[in-house]
Scaffold this motif. Structure first.
Motif, PDB file in Angstrom:
ATOM      1  N   LEU A   1       0.996  -1.271   0.126  1.00 33.22           N
ATOM      2  CA  LEU A   1       0.097  -0.066   0.065  1.00 33.22           C
ATOM      3  C   LEU A   1       0.902   1.058   0.088  1.00 33.22           C
ATOM      4  CD1 LEU A   1      -2.701  -1.015   2.850  1.00 33.22           C
ATOM      5  CD2 LEU A   1      -2.700  -1.066   0.093  1.00 33.22           C
ATOM      6  N   THR A   2       0.408   2.445  -0.630  1.00 30.98           N
ATOM      7  CA  THR A   2       1.012   3.763  -0.631  1.00 30.98           C
ATOM      8  C   THR A   2       0.374   4.514   0.229  1.00 30.98           C
ATOM      9  OG1 THR A   2       0.147   4.101  -2.675  1.00 30.98           O
ATOM     10  CG2 THR A   2       2.295   2.958  -2.938  1.00 30.98           C
ATOM     11  N   THR A   3      -0.739   4.363   0.519  1.00 26.63           N
ATOM     12  CA  THR A   3      -1.844   5.303   1.102  1.00 26.63           C
ATOM     13  C   THR A   3      -1.672   5.205   2.748  1.00 26.63           C
ATOM     14  OG1 THR A   3      -3.347   5.390  -0.722  1.00 26.63           O
ATOM     15  CG2 THR A   3      -3.926   6.330   1.357  1.00 26.63           C
ATOM     16  N   ARG A   4      -1.500   6.538   3.266  1.00 22.51           N
ATOM     17  CA  ARG A   4      -1.071   6.487   4.679  1.00 22.51           C
ATOM     18  C   ARG A   4      -2.803   5.982   5.447  1.00 22.51           C
ATOM     19  NH1 ARG A   4      -0.229  12.832   5.432  1.00 22.51           N
ATOM     20  NH2 ARG A   4      -1.139  12.101   7.418  1.00 22.51           N
ATOM     21  N   PRO A   5      -2.408   5.240   6.226  1.00 21.41           N
ATOM     22  CA  PRO A   5      -3.545   4.385   7.099  1.00 21.41           C
ATOM     23  C   PRO A   5      -4.804   5.301   7.302  1.00 21.41           C
ATOM     24  CG  PRO A   5      -1.455   3.855   7.857  1.00 21.41           C
ATOM     25  CD  PRO A   5      -1.148   4.767   7.126  1.00 21.41           C
ATOM     26  N   GLU A   6      -4.337   6.678   7.728  1.00 19.42           N
ATOM     27  CA  GLU A   6      -5.647   7.574   8.304  1.00 19.42           C
ATOM     28  C   GLU A   6      -6.305   8.080   6.809  1.00 19.42           C
ATOM     29  OE1 GLU A   6      -1.572   9.964   8.425  1.00 19.42           O
ATOM     30  OE2 GLU A   6      -2.491   7.971   8.828  1.00 19.42           O
ATOM     31  N   GLN A   7      -5.812   7.938   5.896  1.00 16.76           N
ATOM     32  CA  GLN A   7      -6.291   8.566   4.681  1.00 16.76           C
ATOM     33  C   GLN A   7      -7.240   7.178   3.761  1.00 16.76           C
ATOM     34  OE1 GLN A   7      -3.167  10.278   2.764  1.00 16.76           O
ATOM     35  NE2 GLN A   7      -3.996  12.364   3.196  1.00 16.76           N
ATOM     36  N   LEU A   8      -7.119   6.261   4.241  1.00 17.89           N
ATOM     37  CA  LEU A   8      -7.591   4.852   3.500  1.00 17.89           C
ATOM     38  C   LEU A   8      -8.891   4.493   3.754  1.00 17.89           C
ATOM     39  CD1 LEU A   8      -6.164   3.129   1.500  1.00 17.89           C
ATOM     40  CD2 LEU A   8      -5.470   1.547   3.315  1.00 17.89           C
ATOM     41  N   LEU A   9      -9.569   4.761   2.868  1.00 20.20           N
ATOM     42  CA  LEU A   9     -10.958   4.415   3.027  1.00 20.20           C
ATOM     43  C   LEU A   9     -11.327   2.875   2.755  1.00 20.20           C
ATOM     44  CD1 LEU A   9     -14.042   5.268   3.429  1.00 20.20           C
ATOM     45  CD2 LEU A   9     -14.396   5.774   1.079  1.00 20.20           C
ATOM     46  N   ALA A  10     -10.712   2.490   1.813  1.00 21.62           N
ATOM     47  CA  ALA A  10     -10.891   1.005   1.395  1.00 21.62           C
ATOM     48  C   ALA A  10      -9.761   0.506   0.543  1.00 21.62           C
ATOM     49  CB  ALA A  10     -12.132   0.562   0.766  1.00 21.62           C
ATOM     50  N   VAL A  11      -9.417  -0.589   0.484  1.00 19.09           N
ATOM     51  CA  VAL A  11      -8.308  -1.293  -0.422  1.00 19.09           C
ATOM     52  C   VAL A  11      -9.250  -2.193  -1.412  1.00 19.09           C
ATOM     53  CG1 VAL A  11      -6.360  -2.707  -0.776  1.00 19.09           C
ATOM     54  CG2 VAL A  11      -6.512  -1.134   1.128  1.00 19.09           C
ATOM     55  N   VAL A  12      -9.247  -2.206  -2.759  1.00 22.45           N
ATOM     56  CA  VAL A  12      -9.447  -3.114  -3.683  1.00 22.45           C
ATOM     57  C   VAL A  12      -8.236  -3.857  -4.367  1.00 22.45           C
ATOM     58  CG1 VAL A  12     -11.048  -3.330  -5.816  1.00 22.45           C
ATOM     59  CG2 VAL A  12     -11.511  -1.488  -4.326  1.00 22.45           C
ATOM     60  N   SER A  13      -8.319  -5.300  -3.952  1.00 17.99           N
ATOM     61  CA  SER A  13      -7.152  -5.771  -4.131  1.00 17.99           C
ATOM     62  C   SER A  13      -7.653  -7.398  -4.501  1.00 17.99           C
ATOM     63  CB  SER A  13      -6.795  -5.907  -2.989  1.00 17.99           C
ATOM     64  OG  SER A  13      -5.488  -6.660  -2.952  1.00 17.99           O
ATOM     65  N   ASP A  14      -6.678  -7.908  -5.125  1.00 16.61           N
ATOM     66  CA  ASP A  14      -6.860  -9.397  -5.671  1.00 16.61           C
ATOM     67  C   ASP A  14      -5.567 -10.222  -4.690  1.00 16.61           C
ATOM     68  OD1 ASP A  14      -4.560  -8.533  -7.032  1.00 16.61           O
ATOM     69  OD2 ASP A  14      -5.272  -9.330  -8.969  1.00 16.61           O
ATOM     70  N   CYS A  15      -5.009  -9.412  -3.725  1.00 15.04           N
ATOM     71  CA  CYS A  15      -3.980 -10.108  -3.011  1.00 15.04           C
ATOM     72  C   CYS A  15      -4.164  -9.870  -1.512  1.00 15.04           C
ATOM     73  CB  CYS A  15      -2.645  -9.815  -3.599  1.00 15.04           C
ATOM     74  SG  CYS A  15      -2.212  -7.988  -3.682  1.00 15.04           S
ATOM     75  N   PRO A  16      -3.746 -10.544  -0.784  1.00 16.14           N
ATOM     76  CA  PRO A  16      -3.674  -9.944   0.674  1.00 16.14           C
ATOM     77  C   PRO A  16      -2.932  -8.713   1.029  1.00 16.14           C
ATOM     78  CG  PRO A  16      -2.670 -12.213   0.517  1.00 16.14           C
ATOM     79  CD  PRO A  16      -2.815 -11.607  -0.578  1.00 16.14           C
ATOM     80  N   VAL A  17      -3.402  -7.814   1.855  1.00 12.75           N
ATOM     81  CA  VAL A  17      -2.584  -6.689   2.234  1.00 12.75           C
ATOM     82  C   VAL A  17      -2.734  -6.528   3.556  1.00 12.75           C
ATOM     83  CG1 VAL A  17      -3.039  -5.368  -0.071  1.00 12.75           C
ATOM     84  CG2 VAL A  17      -4.632  -4.832   1.607  1.00 12.75           C
ATOM     85  N   ALA A  18      -1.838  -5.866   4.288  1.00 10.41           N
ATOM     86  CA  ALA A  18      -1.774  -5.283   5.534  1.00 10.41           C
ATOM     87  C   ALA A  18      -2.478  -4.003   5.940  1.00 10.41           C
ATOM     88  CB  ALA A  18      -0.663  -5.520   6.301  1.00 10.41           C
ATOM     89  N   THR A  19      -3.818  -4.019   6.385  1.00  8.13           N
ATOM     90  CA  THR A  19      -4.550  -2.921   6.638  1.00  8.13           C
ATOM     91  C   THR A  19      -5.680  -3.084   7.589  1.00  8.13           C
ATOM     92  OG1 THR A  19      -5.688  -1.159   5.453  1.00  8.13           O
ATOM     93  CG2 THR A  19      -5.808  -3.215   4.467  1.00  8.13           C
ATOM     94  N   SER A  20      -5.995  -2.136   8.111  1.00 10.87           N
ATOM     95  CA  SER A  20      -7.220  -2.196   8.964  1.00 10.87           C
ATOM     96  C   SER A  20      -8.542  -1.705   8.244  1.00 10.87           C
ATOM     97  CB  SER A  20      -7.108  -1.490  10.353  1.00 10.87           C
ATOM     98  OG  SER A  20      -6.808   0.015  10.160  1.00 10.87           O
ATOM     99  N   ALA A  21      -8.197  -0.909   6.834  1.00 13.05           N
ATOM    100  CA  ALA A  21      -9.419  -0.629   6.237  1.00 13.05           C
ATOM    101  C   ALA A  21      -9.954  -1.697   5.497  1.00 13.05           C
ATOM    102  CB  ALA A  21      -8.745   0.437   5.226  1.00 13.05           C
ATOM    103  N   PRO A  22     -11.381  -1.606   5.290  1.00 10.00           N
ATOM    104  CA  PRO A  22     -12.031  -2.518   4.465  1.00 10.00           C
ATOM    105  C   PRO A  22     -11.242  -2.944   3.207  1.00 10.00           C
ATOM    106  CG  PRO A  22     -13.579  -1.047   5.172  1.00 10.00           C
ATOM    107  CD  PRO A  22     -12.190  -0.391   5.516  1.00 10.00           C
TER     108      PRO A  22
END
Length: 90
Positions: free
Chosen positions: A48-69
Motif C-alpha cells: 500500500l502507498t496510502t497513509r492508514p488515516e487516509q485509507l477508506l478501502a482497499v480493492v485488491s486481488d491479493c492480501p494486504v496489511a491494513t485495518s481498512a475494508p
C-alpha cells in the motif's frame, strides 16, 4: 477539454469544474490529503502507498496489511455502499 501547462493540485482541478458538487471521484492525486480507495493488483505488488488515516478501502486481488475494508474487484456494490456510508457520516 482544456490543455494545461502542468499538473493541477486536486483543489485546482475541482475549481475548474466550477460546480457545486458533493463528490468528485478522481484517479491519481496521491499527494492530496483526501480519503482514498487504493487499488492493488498482485501483478504489480501488494504494498500500500496510502497513509492508514487516509485509507477508506482497499480493492485488491491479493492480501494486504491494513485495518481498512478490503474488497475484491467484483465487490462493486459493497464499494458503493462503503462510499455512501462514508459520505453520510455513518
Amino acid at each position: 477539454m482544456r490543455t494545461l501547462d502542468g499538473e493541477l493540485p486536486l483543489d485546482g482541478a475541482a475549481a475548474l469544474l466550477g460546480l457545486d458538487l458533493d463528490v468528485i471521484l478522481t484517479e491519481g492525486f496521491k499527494q492530496a490529503t483526501t480519503m482514498k480507495i487504493e487499488v492493488v493488483r498482485a501483478e504489480t505488488g501488494c504494498e500500500l502507498t496510502t497513509r492508514p488515516e487516509q485509507l477508506l478501502a482497499v480493492v485488491s486481488d491479493c492480501p494486504v496489511a491494513t485495518s481498512a475494508p478490503r474488497l475484491s474487484f467484483a465487490d462493486t456494490a459493497a464499494l458503493a455502499d462503503l462510499v455512501l456510508a462514508h459520505l453520510s457520516g455513518r
